[in-house]
Design an enzyme around this catalytic site. Structure first.
Site, PDB file in Angstrom:
ATOM      1  CG  HIS A  79     111.361  33.311 -12.939  1.00 27.19           C
ATOM      2  ND1 HIS A  79     112.205  33.871 -11.630  1.00 27.19           N
ATOM      3  CD2 HIS A  79     110.599  32.858 -12.991  1.00 27.19           C
ATOM      4  CE1 HIS A  79     111.271  33.712 -10.582  1.00 27.19           C
ATOM      5  NE2 HIS A  79     110.054  33.358 -11.185  1.00 27.19           N
ATOM      6  CG  HIS A  80     113.696  39.832 -12.955  1.00 27.46           C
ATOM      7  ND1 HIS A  80     115.109  39.759 -13.252  1.00 27.46           N
ATOM      8  CD2 HIS A  80     113.631  41.066 -12.620  1.00 27.46           C
ATOM      9  CE1 HIS A  80     115.313  41.274 -13.288  1.00 27.46           C
ATOM     10  NE2 HIS A  80     114.298  42.133 -12.727  1.00 27.46           N
ATOM     11  CB  SER A  81     115.057  34.521  -9.978  1.00 23.09           C
ATOM     12  OG  SER A  81     114.840  32.828 -11.106  1.00 23.09           O
TER      13      SER A  81
END
Length: 524
Positions: free
Chosen positions: A139-141
Site C-alpha cells: 500500500h502506498h501509505s
C-alpha cells in the site's frame, strides 16, 4: 504496543482508497533460473520463504483506525501470517508473456486487506524459458516507490553466490544492513500530541508563506503570459484518459537500454527525462490518433522531480513535482522534444525559486484540488490537474541475483484514480530503463498498443536526432499480455535490421542473446 504516526501525505492515500481506486503500488520482477536449478527449486524456495524467522518494520505494520483516543490513523506493530502474505502461483501453458500479464493484471486489480499488514508477495512459476517471476504489492501509505525498491533489494546480491544465503526482505538482516541509530517510536497521535505537532509546524509554515504565495503569484502571471508561459495545473484538455475508472486494470511494459536514451539526450542537448517525456507524448499522440480522440491542445503530465532550491547548499534531495507539456499537438518527433524541453525548463526554473522549507507546503497546496476531487464525486467529471502521471524511479545500476537467479528487469506498477486512468512509471536497472504502463481496463481497452507506440516513437526520435534510419528499426514491442491481445496486434517487423534493433522477449531468449541485443523490449 508500539505505534507509528502517519504523516498527512501517507494518511491521504488511505482517505482516497476505494474498491475502484485501490491505492497500492507493486513491482514485477522476472528472473532467470540458476543453471543448476532442479525441478524442485521453486517449491523449496517457497517453503523457505514461509519459514518463520521474524518480520521487521514496516512489513509488520497493521493499520490502527482513528478513534476517540487517537484522532489520526497510525501503524501498530503486530503479528504477520506468512502463509497469507507469501503466495505461490503457477501459469498455465505455454507460460508466455500473455499468461504472465493476465495474472499480474488480475493481481493488481485486487485491493489489499487493510485489516492485515498491507503487502503481498507472489512467487509465480511456469514462465517459459526457465524463468519465474516475483510480484510484490504494497500500500502506498506504507511505503513509497523509491523506499520500496531499496527495501526489496535487501534480499539480493551482486553475484549469484552471495545471494544464496540471504533471507527475504521482510526478515531481520543484521549482517547485510548497517547498524543504525535506533529511532524512538512515535507517540500515538492523541489530541495533545496532535496539537503539539501543529504548534511545532506552524512557525516553519508561517515563514514559508511569502515564498509559496510568490510561487502561486508567478503561476497567475504565467496564465496571461502568452506563448512562452509555463504549463500550468488544470491547463490540461479533457481527454478519454481522464474519466471515471473501475477496479480492473491493464498492464503493459517496455524495456530499453539507458545508453540509447542518453545518446539521444546528448544529441539534442537535453536531459534523459526530457527524452522519456517526449517518447511518452509521441506514443500517446499515436494512440489517440488511432482512437480518434486526440485533443487539439497538448496533453500535460505531472512529473515528480528532484530540484535544488536556489538558497540550498546542502547535499540532500528536494522533491516536488512539475506540470509539463507532452506536446501531443506536435507531429514531428524532434519538434515534439523541443517543445517538451522548453516546457520542462520553465517548470523547473519556477520550482527552483522555492527554498527547501517552502517545498512541502507548496506541493501540498498544489495537489490539494486533486485530492479533493478524488475524495468527492468530482473526480473524473471535472477538468484534470494534468492528464497523465509520468515518474522515473532510480533503481540498482548493476545486475542483481536472488537465491542464485538473475534479475532480468524491475517493472514499477503504480496506481490510477478517478480522473487519471493512465499511469506511466519507469525504473532504471543495470543499464536499462523499464517502463510500466498501468491503465483502467474499461477506459483504455488496448493498452498494449501504447507500449508498441512508445517503441516506435523512440525509433523515430532517434532517427530525427541521431540520423539513424527509422525504417528497419527491428522488431516492435510485443503486445501486452495483460490486455488479452493476440500476437498479431503488434505491427510486423521490417525485414531490415540495424545495430540498435529491439529483440522480442520470447521464451527462447537466452541471457546471452539478451546481452548481445543493444535494446530489449518486453511486455507483461
Amino acid at each position: 504496543m508500539q505505534t507509528h504516526r502517519l504523516n498527512p501525505l501517507d494518511a491521504s492515500w488511505l482517505l482516497v482508497e476505494s474498491r475502484d481506486t485501490p491505492m497500492h503500488i507493486a513491482g514485477l520482477m522476472p528472473f532467470s533460473l540458476p543453471e543448476d536449478a532442479g525441478p524442485g527449486f521453486l517449491q523449496e524456495l517457497m517453503a523457505d520463504l514461509r519459514t518463520p524467522r521474524g518480520v521487521v518494520a514496516p512489513w509488520n505494520y497493521c493499520l490502527q483506525r482513528p478513534g476517540l483516543r487517537h484522532p489520526m490513523p497510525c501503524w501498530a506493530e503486530g503479528e504477520v501470517d506468512l502463509e497469507y502474505h507469501v503466495r505461490h502461483s503457477a501459469l498455465p501453458g505455454p507460460g508466455g508473456e500473455r499468461e504472465l500479464g493476465q495474472l499480474v493484471a488480475r493481481l493488481h486489480s485486487q485491493p489489499l486487506d487493510l485489516g492485515r499488514p498491507p503487502w503481498e508477495f507472489h512467487l509465480i512459476e511456469g514462465l517459459a524459458g526457465r524463468r519465474f517471476a516475483i510480484y510484490v504489492k504494497m500500500h502506498h501509505s506504507l511505503i513509497d516507490g523509491i523506499s520500496g525498491v531499496r527495501l526489496l533489494m535487501r534480499s539480493m546480491a551482486e553475484n549469484a553466490a552471495d545471494s544464496l544465503g540471504l533471507p527475504p526482505f521482510w526478515a531481520p538482516d543484521a549482517v547485510r544492513r548497517p547498524q543504525r541509530r535506533a529511532k524512538a517510536a512515535a507517540v500515538a497521535p492523541s489530541f495533545d500530541a496532535l496539537l503539539g505537532t501543529l504548534r511545532e509546524g506552524i512557525g516553519a509554515q508561517a515563514r514559508s508563506v511569502p515564498k509559496v504565495a510568490g510561487a502561486f503569484a508567478a503561476m497567475a502571471r504565467a496564465a496571461v503570459g502568452g506563448a512562452e508561459a509555463m504549463t500550468l495545473p488544470f491547463e490540461a484538455p479533457r481527454s478519454s484518459l481522464n474519466g471515471r475508472v473501475r477496479g480492473q486494470r491493464r498492464v503493459a511494459t517496455l524495456q530499453v537500454p539507458i545508453p540509447r536514451l542518453r545518446a539521444i539526450a546528448q544529441g539534442a542537448g537535453c536531459t534523459l527525462n526530457d527524452v522519456v517525456l517526449s517518447v511518452c507524448g509521441g506514443a500517446l499522440r499515436r494512440f489517440l490518433v488511432e482512437d480518434g480522440t486526440l485533443p487539439g491542445r497538448p496533453l500535460t503530465a505531472g512529473v515528480p522531480v528532484s530540484v535544488r532550491p536556489a538558497d540550498d547548499e546542502g547535499t540532500g534531495n528536494a522533491i516536488t513535482f512539475i506540470v509539463a507539456s507532452m506536446a501531443t499537438d506536435v507531429d514531428g518527433a524532434r519538434e515534439r522534444l523541443a517543445a517538451v524541453v522548453a516546457s520542462t525548463k520553465l517548470a523547473k526554473a519556477h520550482a527552483q525559486t522555492l527554498p527547501r522549507d517552502a517545498m512541502t507546503p507548496y506541493t501540498m497546496l498544489l495537489m490539494a484540488p486533486s485530492m479533493v476531487s478524488m475524495l468527492t464525486p468530482l473526480g473524473g467529471r471535472v477538468r484534470p490537474m494534468f492528464n497523465v502521471t509520468v515518474s522515473n524511479v532510480p533503481g540498482p545500476d548493476v545486475p542483481l541475483y536472488f537465491r542464485g537467479a538473475r534479475l532480468e528487469a524491475i517493472y514499477p506498477i503504480s496506481l490510477i484514480s478517478h480522473g487519471m486512468a493512465l499511469n506511466i512509471t519507469c525504473e532504471s536497472y543495470a543499464g536499462t530503463l523499464n517502463f510500466a504502463f498501468v491503465g483502467c481496463r474499461d477506459a483504455i481497452p488496448h493498452l498494449q498498443k501504447l507500449a508498441v507506440h512508445a517503441g516506435d516513437e523512440l525509433d523515430a526520435l532517434e532517427a530525427a536526432v541521431m540520423g539513424v534510419p527509422a525504417e528497419g528499426a527491428g522488431k516492435r514491442a510485443a503486445p501486452s499480455a495483460a490486455s488479452r491481445a493476440t500476437p498479431g496486434a503488434a505491427r510486423k517487423p521490417a525485414a531490415a535490421k540495424r545495430p540498435a534493433a529491439a529483440k522480442r522477449a520470447v521464451a527462447a531468449d537466452s541471457p546471452a542473446e539478451a546481452t548481445r541485443s543493444p535494446r530489449k523490449r518486453r511486455t507483461a
